[in-house]
Structures are given as C-alpha cells and as structure tokens.
Write an enzyme that holds these catalytic residues in place. Structure first.
Site, PDB file in Angstrom:
ATOM      1  N   LYS A   1      -3.686 -19.507  60.251  1.00 28.23           N
ATOM      2  CA  LYS A   1      -4.302 -20.114  59.053  1.00 28.23           C
ATOM      3  C   LYS A   1      -5.468 -19.251  58.568  1.00 28.23           C
ATOM      4  CE  LYS A   1      -7.524 -22.780  59.446  1.00 28.23           C
ATOM      5  NZ  LYS A   1      -8.429 -23.729  60.091  1.00 28.23           N
TER       6      LYS A   1
ATOM      7  N   LYS B   1     -16.769 -15.412  58.296  1.00 24.21           N
ATOM      8  CA  LYS B   1     -15.998 -15.800  59.478  1.00 24.21           C
ATOM      9  C   LYS B   1     -14.516 -15.456  59.310  1.00 24.21           C
ATOM     10  CE  LYS B   1     -15.247 -18.742  63.188  1.00 24.21           C
ATOM     11  NZ  LYS B   1     -14.905 -20.055  63.691  1.00 24.21           N
TER      12      LYS B   1
ATOM     13  N   THR C   1     -16.291 -25.131  61.226  1.00 21.82           N
ATOM     14  CA  THR C   1     -15.542 -24.055  60.586  1.00 21.82           C
ATOM     15  C   THR C   1     -14.714 -24.639  59.457  1.00 21.82           C
ATOM     16  OG1 THR C   1     -15.432 -22.655  62.526  1.00 21.82           O
ATOM     17  CG2 THR C   1     -13.692 -22.383  60.905  1.00 21.82           C
TER      18      THR C   1
END
Lengths: 290, 290, 290, 290
Positions: free
Chosen positions: C238, C170, C95
C-alpha cells in the site's frame, strides 16, 4: 424514434449527425449552444437544458468530455435528474471511470429511470463513419431497445453486465494499447540505433502476424517526431494508472504495463502530455550524448 | 534455374517443395537422407553431401535448425566450402545471430563465392503457402538474381544492406512480438480477475486499432491454458535476450522489453520453455492464493 | 507536563509507557478501555472518551491504527473536536496519508486548536526504547513546545513544514525500503540458484558499503522462508502504491519502484499479504520446475 | 614470507604497500616500471617481468585492471606461465568474469602450479587501510596458506569453493548495489519533486533500518549533481548485465535488477559512462519540462 443527445464535442457531433442521417428525430443540447447550429441545419431540434431534452425524449444519450462534466449534466440545476422518471432512459457513452458511472446510475435509478453506460472504443474517424465499438453495461432491457441506435453509431456493441464493467473493459483495452505503443517505440529506436532503416521495420511488421492498424497509422509520423494529438498522452497515462489501480485491487501483477506507465510519466515530465500518446517515443529515444 | 537446397526440416521441406512446384530444378540434401524421399517423388535430385550439391548447382539455399548446424554444413568435411568458388552463390535462410552469419559469409567469400543471409519471418503455414517475409542482407547483386526464388518462397523480400542486418531486423521483430504477448497476457488476466469475460476482450480487440493476427490466433488457446509449440518459449526468450544485448551495445534503454524478458525467464523457471511462447501467460497468472 | 494519549496498540502503549517513565503525567484512552490497565499500574490516569482526555490535557497525542481510526477519534461523537479549543494542541503520530492528515488538521484548526502530524519511522523495539524517528509537520510553535515529548519518544525528530509533508516523507522512506528489499531478495535468489551459499552473501554484504540493519535483521529468516510479520506485506505494498501515486502527481518516473511494487502485488496474489514484507522473497523465488 | 606482486594501479599499489609495512618481503612488477619506485623506497625488490617475479617467489599475487590484462600477464611472452611450476602459487585478485578466471586457472594448473582467485569488495580507501573483503575461490590448501596475506590486505576473507565462485559472488554484490542506487536515486527525486528537502531524507535514512555507508557517502554529492568516478557507471552497468546473464543461465527472474539496468543504460546514452555510477541519478531526474 426520438432521441435526445447531450454533448456535441468532436465525438458527440459526429454521432448525433449519424443518427440524423439514419432517420432518427434528434433533440440536441450543448453547454455552448452555438455548437448546435450545424445539427439544426440537418434537422435537429434544440433543447435549452439537459432537463428539457429529457422531458421531450424517451431516450437520452450523453457524450461528455470527462467525469466531472458527466456528473454535472446529471446532478446540477436544470440537469437530467429533474426530468428523468419511470419510462425514460439515459445512456451515457462518455469515457468515465467505474465509480463515476455508478454514481450517475444511482441517481437515474433513484428517480425511476433506466440507465446504461456505453463507452466507446474508437476516435473521430470511426465516430463519423458509424464504426465505433460500444462497451455497454447496466440495464439489459434498455440495451436491447437501444440496439437500433447502436447499429447506427457503431459496427459492434457488447453487453457486459453490471454498471462499471464497460468502464473497466475500456481500461483493459487502453492498457494493452499503451504497452503495445511502448513495445513498438522501443523497437523503432533499437532499429535506428542499430543502423537499420526503421521504415523497413514498419513494412516488415505490416506484413506479419503482428500487423495492426495502430502501428500502420502512427509509425510514419513517429519516425518524423510528429505527434498530432488524436488521443492525448496525459489521458493515456491516466488510463494506464487506472488500469494498474484495477490490477492492484485484484492483486494482478502486471510488470510490463507498470514499466510502460513509467515511460508515459517520463514523457509527461518532458512536457509531452498534450501531444498524442505516441509521443512516448520521445521519452524512449531520450536525450542523446552530445 | 537449378537450385540446391540444404536442410529439410519443417520449414525447409515446405520451401523446397514450393520451388519444385514452380518449375525449379532442385537438388536436395539432408543430414538424414531419407527425408529427401518425398521431394524425390516430386522430381528433386539428391546430393550426397553439401559439397556435392554446391558442385552441381550455381545457387545453393540453406535452411538449418540453428547456428551450430549452419556453421557445420559450411565448415565441416564434405561441407559447402569444399566446392564453393567464383561463380557460385550461397543463400543461408536459417535463423542465426549476426556473428554466425558473418562467420559463414567470411568463409564463402574467402573462396570466391557470393553470400546472402535471408532469415524469414513466418512459420510452417506461411512456408507452405509461399507467404514468408524474407529479410535479406549481403551481396546486392546476388539478391537481385535471387528475386525469382524469393518470389516463390515469400510474399515479400527486403534487402537490408550488409551481412548481419537481416539477423538484427529479425531480433527487433521478435522483441516487439514478445513485449506484445506480455501486454496481451496481462490484459487477459486483468479482465478475468476483474470479473469480466476475457473472450469479450478478444472480440473487442479484434475489432479495433490493435487488431492483429497473433492475438486472434493465440488468444483462444491461451484462455484454455493450451500452448502447443509453434514457436517455443525458450527460443522467444533467447531472442529477447539477444535483442536486449543489441540494445546494450548501442545504449538503448528498453524497460518494457526488459520487463517482458523477465516474465519469459520466470516462465522458463516454471518448466514452460518447450511450450509455445504464449505460455508466458502462466507466469503472469502466477500461483494463486490457495 | 500533562499529556493525553489516545490509542494503546503495540506502538502507542510503548510510547505512553516511556512518557510515564520519564516523569510525564499521562491520561490515556483506548477504544477497549481494559488496555489502559497496565498503564494505570504505572501511574496513568484514564479518560472515558477522547473528548474527556482533550478537556483535561493541554497536549494530546494520538497513535491510531489507520486513517479511518484517526478520523473517527477526531470527528465522531465524544471525539477530539468536542473539546479542542484555543490553547489546546493535538499531535497525531499515526501513519496516515497526507489527505487524512490535512482533514484532521482542518478540523482542529477550525476550533482554534493547534495541530502537528508526527508519523514515525521505526517499529515495536525502537518504540519501547525511545529510539523512534519522528517526521513532524504542521504548526512550528507547537513543534518547538513538543520537543521534550519527542526527546522521550525518539532519538531524533524532524520538522518538515506544512501538514502532509510528514506523511509524504514517510512514503518516500518506505518506497526505498520496498525497492531495497526486492534488490536484496533477487540477490539472495541469484546466489542460491548459482550454487553459492546465500549465508555468505549476508556476511559479505554486512561488511561492505551496503551494510544496513534491515539486511542483517531480515536475511537469516528469509533464507529459512520465515516471515513473522513486523511490517505486513500488504501495508508495504500500500505504501509503494501511494508513493507511486505521489510520483504520478509530480510526473516522476520511478521504474525500479514500479517493478518492486508489481512483485509485492504478486506476493499478495500468493496469499502472503499478512506476513512480513520480506515475504516478497517467495514471489521472487517463484514456483519451481517440478 | 616472500611474495610477488604484479600490477601497481591504485588498488595494487596500496595493497603491496600494506604487505611491506607488515613485514613481508615483496618483489613487484608493473607494466610501466617507474610505478615501482615508491615501493622500492619502502623496501620492495623489482622483477623485470612477470616470469622473473614468479621465478623468485613462491607466492605471486596479481591485481590487474581488466580481464585482458589479467590474461596477458599470464599467457604472453615473459608471462607467468613461463616460470610457474609445481611448488609455486598464483593468486589473482583482479576483478574478472568467471570465464577469464577459469582460463587463467587452467593455464596455471597445467604447469603444475596452484591457483586462487580473490576478487575484492572495496575500493581505494579500504585497500589503503587493509580493510578489503576478499572473495576467494579455487585451491583450498593455497587459501589456507594465504591467510596471513589476506589478514594484512583485508578485514575478512571468504573461501567460496571452485574457481569462478568468487567472480559470481562479486557480481551478485554489485547487482544489489546497482538496484539500491536506483532505489535511492528515485527516492531523492521523489522527495525533491514533492517539495520536500532531500537533505532531510538523507538524515532520516541514516538513522533508520536502511542506514548504510553508500547512501551516506554518495547522497550529498548526488544532490549537487556531482559524480566524481569512484566506480565508473559503465563498469556498474557491465556488472548488472553480467549478473542478469548469470540469472538468465539459471532462469532467475529479476525484474528490479532489470529495470535498474535499463536506467544505467539510459545514463550511458546520456554520455555519463565515465562518471561515478551514482550519475544514474541524472537519468532518473531526466530532462524537465522547459
């Protein structure tokens, strides 16, 4: 006292003129050199390059349009770094972020020069009137020596400590400004939608504990849906974003500023980025039921 | 000119005293009659009941603590309705919602009296100094006749049209105030968390386009986490709620005011409802990492 | 089919094990080589360096902890770039943000290799069960060849076009997740504060149109103020920040996500960053009146 | 078991039909009596007035359109109060606020009757399929006796304690629904603005931990800007307002719900109040740069 001045946009020109009027010897430079002419008529000398200005002057001030211009004038060919050295000082009064300011500072100091950042609060009129507010940070000794310059350019200067603090303080001020503008605009719209006269709201506000120059100055044109750009909305939104990012770094939750930022983004999506930041009023009024 | 005055709390006492000092004949009434004593020393007469005051005076002013007191003084036994009639006027300067004001108005008018609402902007000090801002609405002819009274009590009065408009305008003003307080508090907290001196922020703000008496007055005590109640937070939050409800009626989207309201609610949940509304600063600072 | 696998953290180990179980020949590498032991027992070979793995295998998959690890494995000494070449392929399933992914892609392609990003939706359990959702983007031909791999690792894979799109998708998914978690937490707190049983709310939600695995899974532990970290709150915050930044680029106003982000920041300031992201519940409950 | 049924709108008709199909003897009433015809064909008897239905049946159920209809059927001439008495029971399954429910309860109990509120979660299709979720509150003994009825109408019923709790629980559920719809809509818009295919987002969401019937059902039509009213936006916004008011009473700060509410208000101001609540998507997309 001999002073160099780099950048003669709306702000820079007014500031350099004030220095001339107050007896400073000023050597100016601008990317488009023809912009120097008016200052030359008032007694300024011209430097061919930023480096040439620094070579000639003990103190050089910069007032550039954005971070990339501020970096370029220092680091590019014929730039400040080629002549800055022990005994010379550089004062960047452009509005840049803390990282840019630190990068410029590192370059200057690595060559032996002294550095001060000094972003200002205030736009064209205060610049012309020598009524800016100066948020200085960096080398304290240089700040002390620069007081006579700051006394001409502004009504008040602050020394805020290490490089970056001036940039940060300016972000906080502009964040409060952006939230206040939203609060004001929501109030105007609520007044109008409730069948009250928003001009009366302006009068009431101007007499009470919240009276401030911004409401007084922007209110009447906002009611006419006029937003001549004194401070462009896209720059205001950028400052909100950077202030929120500063809050993110320090884990400060700021829901009102976050809501105001989203309203400025909505205004940008409506194509209002180049109008005055008070054009957020259009996003708050929104599209109406046909 | 003979004037009745009902309600001698902090605000009412200061206002009645100003009328006496400026040559008005004043007949006062207060639920706790002993509060009339100081005014009697300065020349006031005393009425035994609201009805007695109205019977004696052509104009009666009320300054009561909340909507239920304002209703009670009019509708209860020995209340205003028993003596109000053609030729007599009633001016309610209490802070109440539009519905309460309309209910009082209907009672007065049904008896042949004339009615004006006149909520004020300003607290204890402006009341003492005759520097209130008066948001009047209702019977225009009565407003014109009341100008000499308003000139003594305030620095400026506005006539806003039909009954309820004064209450609404006051809600808008207080909504802007609540959002501004949040913007200010977030800025103070961001300054402190970023390692800057928040006292400098106060100085910078006070010199610029956002300078206003509220920031100047509240800032220093907020930095000391002191919130002596000039305007209790629970009342500020109530006014935000009512302003948002007014927006709901008129389908006005106000995300900044909504975010500010949630912060005031958070402060209430922390037990700060009776402190000054600037105590929202504690909710914004929040609990810190141990 | 011979496959290299870089990175044997919680996710990577489970994924490599699934490949082994399904008949792939797998050569693994991990910064701490001892983590390879368990996989060797199940038939894996070990590569001494990322470069060695790439030299041996036509396809190399990476599952690393964060952007800097993902960059380092490619660009550092003994890294992927030393052996990647025409005929070899690199699939990064870590990621990372779009910029990191693009930087890695550029390195791989400049050496003649083929690149695919493939971040996954799902955590430990779906990784073990081969039930991940794979958000692939980059070289379409490589995606087609990798289908047998993705069929083993996930229950579904998507091809989303150019490099960076997987990372962006995502972020959107996680942004919705963060806002939903706040909506859920506010509802739980409102239930409890209103004197209702929040366990009943869980039951009601689970039967209706909003029923979803996340509410079902997280709800009961949130009611016990337990937040064992499946997805750490600081990572969730985040991702909200990055999603809001993506919205800023494209002038998309997202006030609900912005409000949710501020709540996660508040939770961080309370020291909850390393707990599960459902710990935002503590920030929403807030400190109570003593 | 003989049951009365008042109100044959979309929901009521489907519910009464289910009772008939499951062997209950049902006596129906509707303001427009012709709506009873279809049920008579399936074996229902007709009552001329609410009072007549109550006189005939031990248990009477009501499913009315709004609070004023619910009050009127009880308190008006020929209403429930004329015949309710010791030994008879009234179950109001309409969606009303807690205050309305309490007012109805007081009337019924003052005459010696027993009362249960039972608002439902679910719309037309679950009503037809006997798959509603029933949020009952009031007289526990009556709830126990009503289980056979609830088993036919719903897939699950809950007993929540005192009258008003059913209404409150429904508000919480709808508040979460409104915030989730905003989170979903912001995600769809971010996807589209970032150049990704929002249909893929629907697929990804439907496979993961946030998969829920609402996203699956509403998503495809939202992408076509179609909002056929299953649950009108103005009712959703009203429920958000009431849920926020409930939070205000209990000092619960809910910034995400507050932001979602403002978006629904914006949608109302755009004239979308009568469309489905998913039309908030239009407010989030907003007017675009021409």
């Amino acid at each position: 006292m001999e002073v160099g001045f780099l950048g003669l946009g709306i702000m820079g020109k007014a500031m350099a003129m004030n220095l001339l009027r107050n007896g400073f010897k000023v050597t100016v430079w601008n990317r488009t050199l023809s912009k120097c002419d008016e200052l030359v008529e008032h007694g300024a000398a011209v430097g061919e390059t930023p480096a040439a200005v620094v070579k000639k002057c003990k103190y050089t001030i910069a007032m550039l349009s954005d971070p990339s211009a501020a970096i370029s004038v220092v680091y590019d060919k014929d730039g400040v770094l080629e002549e800055i050295c022990n005994g010379k000082s550089y004062i960047d009064m452009s509005t840049v972020d803390a990282d840019t300011s630190i990068k410029i500072s590192e370059g200057i100091i690595s060559k032996g020069g002294r550095f001060l950042e000094g972003p200002v609060s205030g736009s064209k009129k205060p610049a012309e009137d020598g009524q800016l507010i100066i948020l200085a940070a960096g080398e304290k000794g240089l700040y002390d020596e620069a007081i006579p310059i700051f006394d001409v350019l502004g009504k008040k200067s602050f020394f805020l400590g290490q490089v970056g603090n001036g940039a940060k303080m300016k972000l906080v001020v502009n964040m409060i400004m952006g939230s206040m503008m939203n609060a004001f605009s929501e109030g105007l719209e609520l007044t109008e939608s409730s069948g009250l006269d928003p001009r009366t709201l302006l009068d009431v506000l101007d007499l009470g504990a919240m009276a401030n120059p911004m409401f007084k100055m922007k209110g009447p044109s906002m009611l006419q849906s006029k937003y001549p750009p004194a401070f462009p909305l896209k720059h205001q939104q950028k400052d909100m974003r950077l202030a929120l990012a500063l809050g993110d770094e320090n884990a400060v939750s700021m829901p009102v500023a976050a809501a105001a930022n989203e309203a400025f983004k909505k205004a940008r999506s409506m194509g209002l980025g180049d109008q005055d930041f008070s054009a957020v009023h259009e996003a708050i009024k929104g599209p109406k039921h046909p």
